[in-house]
Design a protein around this motif. Structure first.
Motif, PDB file in Angstrom:
ATOM      1  N   GLU A  21      -9.752  71.166  99.856  1.00 12.46           N
ATOM      2  CA  GLU A  21     -10.465  71.354 101.121  1.00 12.46           C
ATOM      3  C   GLU A  21      -9.618  70.904 102.303  1.00 12.46           C
ATOM      4  O   GLU A  21      -9.591  71.556 103.340  1.00 12.46           O
ATOM      5  N   ARG A  22      -8.932  69.814 102.096  1.00 16.97           N
ATOM      6  CA  ARG A  22      -8.091  69.293 103.167  1.00 16.97           C
ATOM      7  C   ARG A  22      -6.941  70.245 103.468  1.00 16.97           C
ATOM      8  O   ARG A  22      -6.551  70.446 104.614  1.00 16.97           O
ATOM      9  N   PRO A  35     -10.864  68.753  94.427  1.00 18.15           N
ATOM     10  CA  PRO A  35     -11.573  69.514  95.460  1.00 18.15           C
ATOM     11  C   PRO A  35     -11.337  68.956  96.862  1.00 18.15           C
ATOM     12  O   PRO A  35     -11.310  69.714  97.830  1.00 18.15           O
ATOM     13  N   TYR A  36     -11.136  67.643  96.952  1.00 16.76           N
ATOM     14  CA  TYR A  36     -10.846  67.055  98.259  1.00 16.76           C
ATOM     15  C   TYR A  36      -9.521  67.558  98.799  1.00 16.76           C
ATOM     16  O   TYR A  36      -9.429  67.997  99.952  1.00 16.76           O
TER      17      TYR A  36
END
Lengths: 228, 228
Positions: B178-179, B174-175
């Motif tokens: 999102e990035r 998820p990181y």
DNA sequence: CCTCATTGTGACCGACTGGTCATATTATAT
DNA sequence: ATATAATATGACCAGTCGGTCACAATGAGG
């Protein structure tokens, strides 16, 4: 914020309510936590609850502030501030803070973890530096100093690393605690000194070695693999 | 298990129910998920629901099985099995599986993460090897092969490392997503090929470099610090 | 057409939810 | 003792919960 009435309560009654609430929020998210359960376990009337708090979220925010306060207390109780500290010990200290928090306030630690889960990454651009910035900044600060001291390679993506370290630190503590219990065969009681248990020290060292060795050198390893 | 009636349903109706359920379980734990919400969003009568499933948990388990099945599908669709693969690519592949899962089934991925959160570490002693064993074993297998190939140092605590890698892998996706969104300024649509996006490749490489460099060498770094 | 089995339906049930409020109890000050 | 303010209480409310069930609709075989 809780109403004035709540803060006028006797020490033990307030503590009883908070303890019950912490337990409830450790097991349930804000949405599924129950006012009825809390008042029943705390032995107060429902009407009283609404004399102390606006609603459940009011109490929830209060509990989060307690967590914050207690963690700050732990930080200041741990050896030496972060100024003239070598990079290795700096990271060790950061991990120890979360571990000590888990040991001393396991249920509160779970509340905090649950909160992070329900309110995930809030990364944004830091207006000052123009850099990406996620989490509470503890690990960003660490990485900055590490790079400054030339202990962390400049090719390391600091935001990615900070995020990874934060996730790791948050989830490492319950693992270590469980492993400790399985090793010694008994339950660990709250005791900040236990973070100096030989097994914990060993495991922590192990992880620190991996992380520091990985972040401090050129990524030579990759080329090695490719040329194999 | 869902009742036979459910599997006799038309493809689109079954898919509609599953999609709604996935969304519900992504946002709520089993305890706080609502049958009423699901039937309402899926456009079926409440009575029908109980002709398809014993109860909410029945549906929940079904959704978890779907997640498992789809992840297995992704694994087999990714390049080459793990036999004759170098250690670096092995770990890269493991991380890519979770990333592809996140890209293709983000809500399902969230359901799985929530499930892991609510049912944390179930580590135990493997009866065969007598070793500690936590998680689904993917990372344990990786570490074993890495040590065998002499790419991972023997001083690495495999259970700790496997746990850390599993946590990292689960939260990395998820990181990265999102990035990626923040970088490109637009939302990423489900597309397995996006895991070959240059930014993602770069960040993944970054983390892999850290991890592999950290795990492959002697923890010399620590002594360096102490002798400073 | 009738028959029979399968599937679909929503009103209804008791239990529980967050929240209110009139009333009772207690503490404080004079 | 009296008056006033602060606090404690639980019956009560409207709404939602998971789950049931008598009944309606549908489809298949004859």
């Amino acid at each position: 914020m809780p109403k004035e009435t709540f803060f006028n309560l006797s020490e033990d009654k307030r503590a009883r309510i908070e303890t019950v609430a912490i337990e409830e929020f450790a097991e349930n998210s804000l949405n599924s936590a129950s006012v009825n359960t809390i008042v029943s376990k705390a032995g107060i009337a429902k009407g009283s609850f609404y004399q102390y708090f606006e609603n459940l979220e009011d109490l929830y925010q209060h509990i989060l502030k307690i967590a914050q306060k207690r963690k700050l207390g732990l930080i200041s109780s741990l050896p030496s501030p972060s100024g003239n500290m070598d990079t290795f010990r700096y990271l060790q200290r950061l991990l120890l803070v979360d571990l000590a928090f888990e040991l001393n306030y396991p249920r509160l630690s779970q509340v905090e973890r649950r909160h992070k889960f329900e309110n995930p990454i809030t990364s944004s651009i830091d207006p000052e530096t123009g850099q990406r910035f996620s989490g509470d900044g503890r690990f960003h600060a660490f990485l900055s100093q590490g790079i400054l001291h030339d202990d962390i390679a400049t090719w390391v993506d600091t935001d990615l690393a900070a995020y990874a370290l934060e996730v790791l630190s948050s989830w490492l503590s319950p693992y270590l605690l469980e492993r400790l219990e399985q090793d010694s065969g008994k339950t660990i009681e709250a005791n900040q000194e236990l973070s100096s248990d030989p097994l914990v020290q060993d495991l922590l060292q192990n992880l620190l070695d991996i992380l520091m060795a990985g972040m401090s050198r050129d990524p030579q390893i990759r080329k090695d693999f490719y040329s194999k």
